[in-house]
Scaffold this motif. Structure first.
Motif, PDB file in Angstrom:
ATOM      1  N   TRP A  30     -44.123   1.991 -35.207  1.00 53.18           N
ATOM      2  CA  TRP A  30     -43.273   0.783 -36.095  1.00 53.18           C
ATOM      3  C   TRP A  30     -44.283   0.180 -37.133  1.00 53.18           C
ATOM      4  CZ3 TRP A  30     -46.066  -3.746 -35.659  1.00 53.18           C
ATOM      5  CH2 TRP A  30     -46.916  -3.772 -34.477  1.00 53.18           C
ATOM      6  N   TYR A  31     -45.637   0.420 -36.842  1.00 54.84           N
ATOM      7  CA  TYR A  31     -46.569  -0.304 -37.870  1.00 54.84           C
ATOM      8  C   TYR A  31     -46.596   0.478 -39.244  1.00 54.84           C
ATOM      9  CZ  TYR A  31     -51.184  -1.349 -39.983  1.00 54.84           C
ATOM     10  OH  TYR A  31     -52.221  -1.972 -40.740  1.00 54.84           O
ATOM     11  N   THR A  33     -43.703   1.418 -40.648  1.00 49.94           N
ATOM     12  CA  THR A  33     -42.677   1.340 -41.412  1.00 49.94           C
ATOM     13  C   THR A  33     -42.697  -0.196 -41.724  1.00 49.94           C
ATOM     14  OG1 THR A  33     -41.576   0.544 -39.375  1.00 49.94           O
ATOM     15  CG2 THR A  33     -41.572   2.687 -39.678  1.00 49.94           C
ATOM     16  N   ILE A  82     -41.532  -8.292 -36.967  1.00 49.52           N
ATOM     17  CA  ILE A  82     -42.332  -8.004 -35.838  1.00 49.52           C
ATOM     18  C   ILE A  82     -41.748  -8.430 -34.377  1.00 49.52           C
ATOM     19  CG2 ILE A  82     -44.613  -7.298 -34.509  1.00 49.52           C
ATOM     20  CD1 ILE A  82     -45.932  -7.742 -37.115  1.00 49.52           C
ATOM     21  N   GLN A  86     -43.269  -5.808 -29.882  1.00 47.62           N
ATOM     22  CA  GLN A  86     -44.523  -5.146 -30.649  1.00 47.62           C
ATOM     23  C   GLN A  86     -45.608  -5.977 -30.825  1.00 47.62           C
ATOM     24  OE1 GLN A  86     -41.872  -5.093 -34.062  1.00 47.62           O
ATOM     25  NE2 GLN A  86     -41.263  -2.767 -33.667  1.00 47.62           N
TER      26      GLN A  86
END
Length: 383
Positions: A30-31, A33, A82, A86
């Protein structure tokens, strides 16, 4: 030796932060994105977290409580980009980097490595609590804002047709556009307590989600007003939601086909709610049309028109049925009505069934006979 350990950790702060960011890029899908701005804030939080740990470790006798200040000036919007999960992953990666560098720092003598490892455990626990506080506050603020926005939208819909911007905001609240739509009015709590109101709307939202129907709602005084979308069987659906309302009546407005017509459903529901005291034995929930007679008595034009169209107009097209309904209203029972009309009692019974089929009201049922009589009087007087 603890001072030496702290000094060596301080010298490695930059390397640890760089390693943490590199590990995030490798392990957290996810980082990559995130928007560039959000990534920069995440990096800053990681750097501040490591620096704060080093500072915290360096003062064993006066270690301050770890607070939300550890996250620096990271904007509140970051909690929208976030998730809590996360953020926990972010902390896990950062802590693991520090742990993996303990042996590299050559701090094994005199138990320094063990001191660092114990400190990491304590610090990570404190960070976890700080994270929980940040997200709890964000959720509370977002919930309060969403509730205010929802109340404004519902109030606007009840008053008039929504404009394009209002429709856009409605979709942001999770409205999927299902039809038919009904407005429901009930009691939230006798004293309008804010805490009870929040609990009631929350319970209503959960129940609506189970039914897979759209919902936006607001509390106005002691009333809980809900707009429901995707309601094919209003009585059945609202009955399943009734436990979310407080003790008292629940009224269902007319079904409409779009949000631009919601104010029409609201007008019928609110008008019926105002007069429901005139029918003490009304079912719960009850549809607004079932209170047409009481609404007429208050002078409501919409109810007069609706009752004439629904009852008097069909009867006027069949003079025998109209005469039978009037005879039953003016005489005691079928036998008396048959003598007044000079027809057999079985003929009257047949006509009673036809009246019920045509209007939905039976002249032999006390409540329904009352509605029929009101409708006939309205039509006869041309009101």
């Amino acid at each position: 030796m603890k001072k030496s350990a702290a000094d060596q950790l301080a010298r490695k702060t930059g390397d640890l932060a760089t390693a943490a960011i590199s590990r995030m890029e490798e392990e957290l899908p996810w980082y990559s994105t995130l928007r560039a701005e959000d990534r920069s804030w995440v990096n800053l939080v990681a750097q501040r977290g490591i620096a704060a740990f080093v500072e915290w470790f360096a003062h064993p006798g006066e270690r301050p409580e770890v607070t939300t200040g550890i996250f620096g000036n990271a904007p509140r919007e970051l909690t929208r980009s976030i998730t809590l999960e996360q953020t926990v992953e972010l902390v896990r990666v950062t802590i693991s980097i520090v742990e993996s560098h303990v042996e590299e720092l050559k701090l094994l003598n005199d138990g320094a490595a063990a001191d660092i490892e114990r400190a990491i455990l304590i610090y990570s626990r404190e960070i976890a609590f700080a994270i929980a506080v940040v997200y709890a506050k964000a959720a509370e603020e977002r919930g309060s804002w969403d509730a205010r926005l929802e109340a404004l939208i519902v109030d606007g819909l009840l008053r008039s047709e929504p404009d394009a911007s209002a429709l856009s905001r409605i979709s942001a609240l999770g409205w999927r556009g299902q039809t038919p739509i009904v407005v429901v009015v009930g009691v939230v709590t006798p004293d309008g307590d804010e805490a009870h109101a929040a609990l009631a709307t929350s319970a209503l939202r959960k129940a609506a989600k189970k039914q897979n129907i759209d919902l936006i709602a607001m509390v106005a005084g002691d009333r809980l007003i809900a707009i429901l979308g995707g309601v094919l069987d209003p009585l059945s659906v609202v009955t399943s939601l009734s436990s979310a309302f407080g003790e008292g009546p629940i009224v269902i407005g007319d079904s409409v086909d779009s949000l631009t017509q919601v104010h029409e459903s609201a007008q019928t529901a609110l008008a019926a709610f105002e007069v429901i005291g005139g029918w003490p034995s009304a079912p719960r929930p009850v549809q607004a049309d079932d209170l047409l007679a009481e609404r007429v008595l208050t002078g409501e034009t919409r109810a007069k028109r609706r009752l004439i169209e629904k009852v008097y107009t069909p009867l006027r097209g069949n003079p025998e049925l109209l005469a039978t309904a009037e005879a039953l209203a003016n005489h005691s029972g079928i036998e008396s009505a048959s003598r007044a009309l000079y027809v057999h009692a079985n003929t009257i019974r047949y006509r009673v069934r036809r009246i019920a089929e045509l209007t939905g009201y039976s002249p032999t049922e006390p409540r329904e006979a009352f509605v029929l009589n009101i409708a006939i009087r309205l039509g006869t007087l041309n009101l």
